[in-house]
Enzyme design. Structure first.
Site, short mmCIF file in Angstrom:
data_model
loop_
_atom_site.label_atom_id
_atom_site.label_comp_id
_atom_site.label_asym_id
_atom_site.label_seq_id
_atom_site.Cartn_x
_atom_site.Cartn_y
_atom_site.Cartn_z
N TRP A 102 0.81 -1.22 0.00
CA TRP A 102 0.00 0.00 0.00
C TRP A 102 0.84 1.26 0.00
O TRP A 102 0.54 2.22 -0.72
CB TRP A 102 -1.00 0.02 1.16
CG TRP A 102 -2.13 -0.93 0.93
CD1 TRP A 102 -2.44 -2.04 1.67
CD2 TRP A 102 -3.12 -0.87 -0.11
NE1 TRP A 102 -3.54 -2.67 1.15
CE2 TRP A 102 -3.98 -1.99 0.06
CE3 TRP A 102 -3.35 0.00 -1.18
CZ2 TRP A 102 -5.06 -2.24 -0.79
CZ3 TRP A 102 -4.43 -0.26 -2.03
CH2 TRP A 102 -5.27 -1.37 -1.83
N ASP A 171 -1.22 6.33 6.85
CA ASP A 171 -2.34 5.53 6.35
C ASP A 171 -2.66 4.49 7.42
O ASP A 171 -1.89 3.56 7.65
CB ASP A 171 -1.92 4.86 5.04
CG ASP A 171 -3.01 3.97 4.44
OD1 ASP A 171 -4.07 3.80 5.09
OD2 ASP A 171 -2.79 3.45 3.33
N LYS A 195 -12.19 -1.65 6.88
CA LYS A 195 -11.49 -2.71 7.60
C LYS A 195 -11.90 -2.75 9.07
O LYS A 195 -12.31 -3.79 9.56
CB LYS A 195 -9.98 -2.57 7.46
CG LYS A 195 -9.43 -3.13 6.15
CD LYS A 195 -9.21 -2.09 5.10
CE LYS A 195 -8.76 -2.71 3.77
NZ LYS A 195 -8.07 -1.75 2.94
#
Ligand SMILES: *Cc1c(COP(=O)(O)O)cnc(C)c1O
Length: 365
Positions: A102, A171, A195
C-alpha cells in the site's frame, strides 16, 4: 446467529450487533419516518449523525483541539492523491517510507504531483521495517508518509516514528482504532472505513489545522481538505449511509471498552495465532520480522504437499468447510492471511487456533 467467521481483509467483518441494529432502523430511522438512505444531508437528523460521528472520533481517539475531522469519499486510494495535492506545495517534495504494497502505491500516485524521495532501499519483499537510524529522511520534505499497517504483507509499525519535526502522514486504513496512540505526533491520519470502522465508501481524515490552506491550485474540491473542513464534510453529498453505519460502529467500540478494549483484544488475538506459528516447529512459517508483525493481518505460509494437494490449498479448503472464510493471502503474495480486525472476537480466533493445531497434527510428517 452467525455460523461462519469472516477473516476477510476488507471489506471486513462488522460487529453483528451493529448489523442487527442497522437492519432494525433501516426503513424508518428514529422519528424521521424515512430511511437514512433517503434523508437530505442538510436535514437536522443527518446533521446530528455527522456531528456525533465527529465527536465520537474525537472522544475515542483523544483527538486534540487543533485537529479537524472530516469524512471523504474515494477510499484510501483517493487519499494517495489528496495528500500530495494538499501538502506538496509546502516544499515541492515529500518523503515516502515504503514498507509494503500500500505505501508503494501511495508513493507511485504522489509522484504525479511532486518530487518523491524514497526513504528506504527498494525491495519487493516486504518483511521488515528497517531501523529508523538508517532512514534517508529529507529535512526539507513537505511531509513523511508511512503506512501504519500493511494489510497485504502483514507489517505494522509498533511505534510512532520520530521524523524530526516534518509532518507525519499515516495511512491507518487497516489499524485505525485498534490501539492507543498520541494523535499529536501526526500531521494527518487517514483510514478507509471498510477494515475496522464501517462499510466501504467513507474515508476518515484527521488533520492538524496549521497544515490546511495551501493546496495545489489543481486540487479537485472533493479532495481539498481545506474546503471540506470549512464545509464540515458537507461540501457535496457525503456517503450518508456509510457514515451512519460508522457511527454505529463507534458506539459499539465505546461500549466494548473503547480503544483500550480493542487494544487488549488485539494483543490477545494476535498472540494466540503467533504463538501457534512460533511453536509449530516450522510447520507454519511467518514471513515477517517478529518486531513488526501485524496485529491485524496475520500472514503465514505452509509449505509442502499431501495426496490431496498443496498444504496451503488443503488448509483453506478445510477452513471454509468449518465456516472460516477468506483466509487466502492477497493474490500478489499468496499464502495464508488471517485478518483479525476489531469485530473478530477472541472466540473466533480461538476457533481458528484449534483448527491450525489439528491441521498440523494431521499433516505434519
Ligand atoms: C485497503 C487499503 C487501502 C485502499 O483502500 P481503498 O478503499 O480500496 O482505496 C489503502 N491502504 C491500506 C493500508 C489499506 O488496507
Amino acid at each position: 446467529m452467525a455460523s461462519v467467521i469472516n477473516f476477510g481483509a476488507g471489506p471486513a467483518k462488522l460487529p453483528e450487533e451493529v448489523l442487527v441494529n442497522v437492519q432494525k432502523e433501516l426503513v424508518k430511522y428514529g422519528n424521521s419516518q424515512i430511511s437514512v438512505m433517503e434523508m437530505s444531508h442538510r436535514s437536522s437528523d443527518y446533521m446530528k449523525i455527522n456531528d456525533d460521528c465527529q465527536q465520537f472520533v474525537r472522544d475515542l481517539l483523544n483527538v486534540p483541539d487543533n485537529y479537524k475531522i472530516i469524512f471523504l469519499q474515494g477510499g484510501g486510494t483517493a487519499l494517495f492523491a489528496a495528500i500530495p495535492l494538499n501538502f506538496m506545495s509546502r516544499t515541492g517534495s515529500a518523503d515516502y517510507v515504503v514498507t509494503g504494497t500500500w505505501s508503494a502505491k501511495a508513493a507511485k500516485e504522489a509522484a504525479k504531483y511532486g518530487k518523491i524521495n524514497l526513504v528506504l532501499p527498494k525491495t519487493d519483499k516486504y518483511q521488515d521495517i528497517p531501523d529508523i537510524s538508517t532512514w534517508k529522511l529529507d529535512p526539507n520534505a513537505s511531509y513523511v508518509h508511512v503506512c501504519f499497517n500493511e494489510t497485504v504483507d502483514g507489517v505494522e509499525f509498533p511505534y510512532i516514528p520520530d521524523v524530526k519535526g516534518v509532518p507525519l502522514v499515516a495511512d491507518m486504513s487497516s489499524n485505525i482504532m485498534t490501539r492507543e496512540l498520541d494523535i499529536s505526533k501526526f500531521g494527518l491520519i487517514y483510514a478507509g472505513a471498510q477494515k475496522n470502522i464501517g462499510p466501504a465508501g467513507v474515508t476518515l481524515v484527521i488533520v492538524r489545522e496549521d497544515l490546511l490552506g495551501s493546496p495545489l491550485p489543481i486540487t479537485p474540491a472533493v479532495l481539498d481538505f481545506t474546503v471540506n473542513v470549512k464545509e464540515n464534510s458537507l461540501n457535496n453529498t457525503p456517503p450518508t449511509f456509510a457514515i451512519y453505519v460508522m457511527l454505529e460502529v463507534f458506539k459499539w467500540i465505546k461500549s466494548n471498552g473503547g480503544i483500550k478494549g480493542m487494544q487488549t483484544n488485539s494483543n490477545t488475538k494476535s498472540d494466540i495465532l503467533y504463538n501457534i506459528i512460533d511453536n509449530s516447529k516450522g510447520f507454519f512459517v511467518s514471513t515477517v520480522n517478529r518486531k513488526v508483525r501485524s496485529k491485524m493481518n496475520v500472514t503465514f505460509r505452509i509449505s509442502g504437499e499431501c495426496s490431496e494437494g498443496k498444504l496451503e490449498d488443503v488448509f483453506l479448503k478445510g477452513a471454509s468447510q468449518r465456516g472460516m472464510l477468506h483466509l487466502k493471502g492477497h493474490r500478489s503474495v499468496g499464502g495464508i492471511r488471517a485478518s483479525i480486525y476489531n469485530a473478530v472476537s477472541v472466540a473466533n480466533v480461538e476457533s481458528l487456533a484449534t483448527y491450525m493445531k489439528e491441521f498440523q497434527e494431521k499433516y505434519s510428517k
